[in-house]
Design a protein around this motif. Structure first.
Motif, short mmCIF file in Angstrom:
data_model
loop_
_atom_site.label_atom_id
_atom_site.label_comp_id
_atom_site.label_asym_id
_atom_site.label_seq_id
_atom_site.Cartn_x
_atom_site.Cartn_y
_atom_site.Cartn_z
N TYR A 222 35.99 38.14 44.17
CA TYR A 222 36.89 38.04 43.11
C TYR A 222 37.63 36.86 42.81
N ASP B 140 39.47 39.90 38.69
CA ASP B 140 37.92 39.95 37.80
C ASP B 140 36.91 39.49 38.94
N LYS B 141 35.98 40.82 39.30
CA LYS B 141 34.92 40.75 39.88
C LYS B 141 33.94 39.78 39.66
N VAL B 142 33.67 38.80 40.33
CA VAL B 142 32.76 37.59 40.17
C VAL B 142 31.34 38.21 40.57
N TYR C 294 25.86 37.77 40.40
CA TYR C 294 27.14 38.05 39.72
C TYR C 294 27.19 39.33 38.94
N SER C 295 28.41 39.96 38.62
CA SER C 295 28.54 41.31 38.17
C SER C 295 28.31 41.23 36.88
N TRP D 177 31.13 39.83 34.73
CA TRP D 177 31.35 38.24 34.91
C TRP D 177 30.08 37.61 34.16
N GLY E 48 32.37 35.43 31.95
CA GLY E 48 32.93 34.43 33.06
C GLY E 48 32.01 33.10 32.77
#
Length: 80
Positions: free
Chosen positions: A10, A14-16, A31-32, A35, A39
């Motif tokens: 994170y 935000d979940k990376v 990556y999520s 993201w 991101g």
């Protein structure tokens, strides 16, 4: 990504993505979806902002991506 061991990465709330140990004991990152949409690349040379599972091609940093190795202590407490 099927994992044996892993953790969620994170930046703030935000979940990376997911950093994981694969069944053959390599480190992998992906990556999520969120993201990928909003991101940025957390390591432009080794982790470009695109869908997929990334595994380091070299064993720098004991096989860990540099961006994550930078978060570890320097030598104290390291058992490598």
């Amino acid at each position: 990504m099927k994992t044996e061991k892993g953790l969620e990465v994170y930046l703030g709330s935000d979940k990376v993505g997911i950093l994981a140990e694969t069944s053959n004991h390599k480190v992998a990152f992906s990556y999520s979806d969120v993201w990928l949409e909003k991101g940025f690349s957390i390591s432009p040379f080794s982790l470009p902002l695109k869908r997929g599972v990334f595994v380091p091609s070299k064993l720098y940093f004991n096989g860990l991506f540099g961006v994550f190795a930078d978060s570890l202590s320097d030598a104290w407490g390291s058992y490598f």
